[in-house]
Enzyme design. Structure first.
Site, mmCIF file in Angstrom:
data_model
loop_
_atom_site.group_PDB
_atom_site.id
_atom_site.type_symbol
_atom_site.label_atom_id
_atom_site.label_comp_id
_atom_site.label_asym_id
_atom_site.label_seq_id
_atom_site.Cartn_x
_atom_site.Cartn_y
_atom_site.Cartn_z
ATOM 1 N N LYS A 107 0.859 -1.191 0.000
ATOM 2 C CA LYS A 107 0.000 0.000 0.000
ATOM 3 C C LYS A 107 0.882 1.223 0.000
ATOM 4 C CE LYS A 107 -4.454 1.038 0.187
ATOM 5 N NZ LYS A 107 -5.585 0.228 -0.293
HETATM 6 P P1 NAD Z 1 -12.945 8.202 -2.508
HETATM 7 O O1 NAD Z 1 -11.923 9.222 -2.172
HETATM 8 O O2 NAD Z 1 -13.404 8.068 -3.909
HETATM 9 O O3 NAD Z 1 -14.266 8.440 -1.624
HETATM 10 C C1 NAD Z 1 -14.276 8.617 -0.250
HETATM 11 C C2 NAD Z 1 -15.572 9.322 0.097
HETATM 12 O O4 NAD Z 1 -15.693 9.408 1.512
HETATM 13 C C3 NAD Z 1 -15.635 10.752 -0.452
HETATM 14 O O5 NAD Z 1 -16.891 10.970 -1.055
HETATM 15 C C4 NAD Z 1 -15.437 11.597 0.779
HETATM 16 O O6 NAD Z 1 -16.047 12.881 0.679
HETATM 17 C C5 NAD Z 1 -16.070 10.727 1.843
HETATM 18 N N1 NAD Z 1 -15.590 11.049 3.177
HETATM 19 C C6 NAD Z 1 -14.342 11.416 3.565
HETATM 20 N N2 NAD Z 1 -14.318 11.673 4.882
HETATM 21 C C7 NAD Z 1 -15.550 11.432 5.334
HETATM 22 C C8 NAD Z 1 -16.157 11.504 6.609
HETATM 23 N N3 NAD Z 1 -15.464 11.893 7.680
HETATM 24 N N4 NAD Z 1 -17.463 11.180 6.722
HETATM 25 C C9 NAD Z 1 -18.172 10.808 5.631
HETATM 26 N N5 NAD Z 1 -17.663 10.730 4.400
HETATM 27 C C10 NAD Z 1 -16.372 11.035 4.255
HETATM 28 O O7 NAD Z 1 -12.390 6.834 -1.913
HETATM 29 P P2 NAD Z 1 -12.764 5.355 -2.361
HETATM 30 O O8 NAD Z 1 -11.825 4.935 -3.404
HETATM 31 O O9 NAD Z 1 -14.239 5.255 -2.572
HETATM 32 O O10 NAD Z 1 -12.362 4.559 -1.037
HETATM 33 C C11 NAD Z 1 -13.205 4.491 0.097
HETATM 34 C C12 NAD Z 1 -12.775 3.334 0.977
HETATM 35 O O11 NAD Z 1 -12.813 2.131 0.196
HETATM 36 C C13 NAD Z 1 -11.349 3.430 1.515
HETATM 37 O O12 NAD Z 1 -11.300 2.807 2.788
HETATM 38 C C14 NAD Z 1 -10.544 2.601 0.525
HETATM 39 O O13 NAD Z 1 -9.349 2.094 1.081
HETATM 40 C C15 NAD Z 1 -11.553 1.497 0.252
HETATM 41 N N6 NAD Z 1 -11.284 0.783 -1.007
HETATM 42 C C16 NAD Z 1 -11.265 1.441 -2.200
HETATM 43 C C17 NAD Z 1 -11.030 0.715 -3.367
HETATM 44 C C18 NAD Z 1 -11.072 1.360 -4.724
HETATM 45 O O14 NAD Z 1 -11.029 0.615 -5.729
HETATM 46 N N7 NAD Z 1 -11.181 2.664 -4.855
HETATM 47 C C19 NAD Z 1 -10.793 -0.666 -3.302
HETATM 48 C C20 NAD Z 1 -10.832 -1.300 -2.057
HETATM 49 C C21 NAD Z 1 -11.089 -0.563 -0.924
#
Ligand code: NAD
Length: 478
Positions: A107
């Site tokens: 990561k």
């Molecule tokens: P992203 O940046 O696209 O979205 C995150 C969202 O959460 C945003 O809309 C943001 O405004 C919101 N957010 C941030 N702080 C917040 C808070 N305090 N309260 C409420 N909402 C809040 O990120 P993502 O890629 O969707 O990732 C989200 C989670 O999923 C992370 O834990 C990431 O590790 C996990 N994840 C993502 C992927 C991927 O393919 N993108 C894969 C596996 C896991």
């Protein structure tokens, strides 16, 4: 966020790991080797912006390279630190093992608020960070392959791929150095939606087994289930869009940075997402109730809770108040180990992160294979498949003419759907669906049959640790 009395993110993951490892009869020292993060590289690098030098701090952790390359996203957030990156890298090792994706865990993260910079500045910062990692082989097609995570997207991945190509102009497989790229830059169809799509497939599989549905004190199918999501980013948006538009679920709550929206009638998440893009938050969205203390909506009554933003949001202080019957961890580590215990005793079923959000890495694997084979999936077979299917349709028509009844002729709907060969997107979705079904079936089997296994997280960890342990049997450790 989790309270200060709770464990660090790494300690939380370790605790969940040890709960499973202690049930296995592993050779002495092996559990420690699997659990320990192999290496973390910290880099501080300068970028000249706005007529001064800015210094940024970034990390790339390699948790376990029992299989190469290692794989894991790059996160842009001010909360990034070594502990977080190491915990996320560990989850990547276990995740890849659960879904049989042949990668070790890694990561990366950059301590930055991407909203503080314009696109050109983000490009400069990303390229410089990539350069620092590439020159140490911490981005490399056969050693370490990043992908998007919170705060990053296909755009950053395209810059990283370009930077790698610039530094390795004769490397044939250069584009396999990073996944989650745009399709025009040798990405793969279906990668952007993949994590959300994978969560949808996981839930569909969960609801196929009535015993599991009853264990979660739910009934029926996904149709009509009331869903609350935290975070309408890449993962949260796609999963709620698919669940509401394709499976009939009702999104009754969306929690975002500036507060939450609730509506018993259900929210149109596509419209909410557009609203966020235009206004920067959820406040003021018409036809819904705005709740300023967004986090409190995690505790609202619902059937399925989808934390899809941050780690540690369900912790010892709020776990007893959570009313959801089923929680699917779309984010990494949204439930602390202490909260997990409370939820287990209360009978709340949790579909754990190391399985639930594995759709992203699964489709990244398909993209990596596509990049190494230098050909789009389906390119050779699609028209041949259509030709074979056309033969079958002609034969069916001949037989219906032979019996002299239109009732035996293929319907228009059948003809259209059957005649079409599978394109890349359909193949990707099929491979993802297969992966999510198989993995949940294996976890379920242990959950149902082993009396020591009373939850899906323990089951997933047992499976992951056993697979990683097996791969160590043939590794040189002398
Ligand atoms: P992203 O940046 O696209 O979205 C995150 C969202 O959460 C945003 O809309 C943001 O405004 C919101 N957010 C941030 N702080 C917040 C808070 N305090 N309260 C409420 N909402 C809040 O990120 P993502 O890629 O969707 O990732 C989200 C989670 O999923 C992370 O834990 C990431 O590790 C996990 N994840 C993502 C992927 C991927 O393919 N993108 C894969 C596996 C896991």
């Amino acid at each position: 966020m989790m309270s200060s009395q709770e464990l660090s993110f790494t300690a939380n993951v370790d605790r969940q790991f040890l709960r499973a490892a202690n049930l296995l009869d592993l050779p002495p020292g092996l559990a420690q080797q699997i659990r320990t993060c192999n290496a973390t590289y910290t880099v501080r690098f300068p970028v000249r912006l706005r007529e001064r030098i800015h210094v940024f701090t970034g990390y790339r952790s390699v948790h376990s390279d029992h299989i190469s390359p290692v794989k894991g996203g790059i996160r842009y957030s001010l909360a990034v630190n070594q502990d977080e990156v190491e915990a996320l890298a560990a989850l990547m090792s276990y995740k890849c093992a659960v879904v049989d994706v042949p990668f070790g865990g890694s990561k990366g993260g950059l301590c930055i608020n991407p909203n503080d910079y314009d696109d050109h500045e983000i490009e400069q910062i990303t390229r410089r960070f990539a350069y620092e990692l590439i020159k140490r082989d911490l981005i490399h097609p056969s050693q370490n392959v990043p992908a998007p995570d919170m705060g990053t997207s296909a755009t950053e991945m395209a810059w990283i791929a370009d930077e790698y190509q610039r530094l390795h102009p004769t490397e044939m497989d250069a584009l396999a150095c990073v996944t989650g790229k745009p399709v025009y830059k040798s990405g793969i169809a279906g990668r952007v939606e993949a994590t959300g799509r994978g969560i949808q497939f996981a839930l569909r599989e969960f609801f196929r087994e009535p015993l599991d549905v009853r264990r979660a004190s739910l009934e029926g199918s996904l149709d009509g289930q009331r869903v609350i999501v935290q975070g309408l980013g890449n993962v949260g948006f796609h999963v709620t869009k698919f669940l509401s538009l394709e499976d009939g679920a009702k999104v009754i709550g969306v929690i975002e940075r500036d507060g939450a929206l609730t509506s018993d009638e259900g929210l149109d998440v596509v419209a909410v997402k557009d609203w966020i893009k235009t206004t920067g938050g959820v406040q003021g969205f018409p036809g819904a109730t705005f709740v300023a203390n967004g986090g409190s909506v995690l505790e609202s009554d619902c059937d399925i809770l989808i934390p899809a933003a941050l780690e540690g949001v369900i912790h010892a202080q709020n776990a007893a108040q959570i009313k959801a019957k089923l929680i699917i961890e779309a984010a990494n580590g949204p439930i602390t180990a202490a909260a997990d215990e409370v939820l287990r005793t209360r009978g709340v079923v949790v579909i754990p992160d190391l399985y639930a959000n594995a759709g992203g890495v699964t489709v990244s694997y398909f993209e990596w294979v596509k990049n190494l084979s230098h050909i789009r999936f389906g390119r050779m077979e699609r028209r041949a498949q259509e030709a074979t299917q056309a033969l079958m349709l002609t034969e069916m028509e001949r037989l219906s003419a032979f019996v002299g009844s239109d009732k035996w002729a293929p319907t228009e709907n059948f003809r259209t759907n059957y005649a079409k060969g599978a394109d890349e997107l359909e193949l990707v979705r099929s491979g993802l669906d297969d992966t999510m079904r198989d993995a949940l079936q294996a976890m379920r089997e242990r959950w149902h049959e082993d009396e020591k296994v009373d939850d899906l997280r323990l089951s997933a960890y047992l499976i992951a640790i056993q697979k990683i342990a097996l791969s160590y049997q043939s590794k040189s450790l002398g």
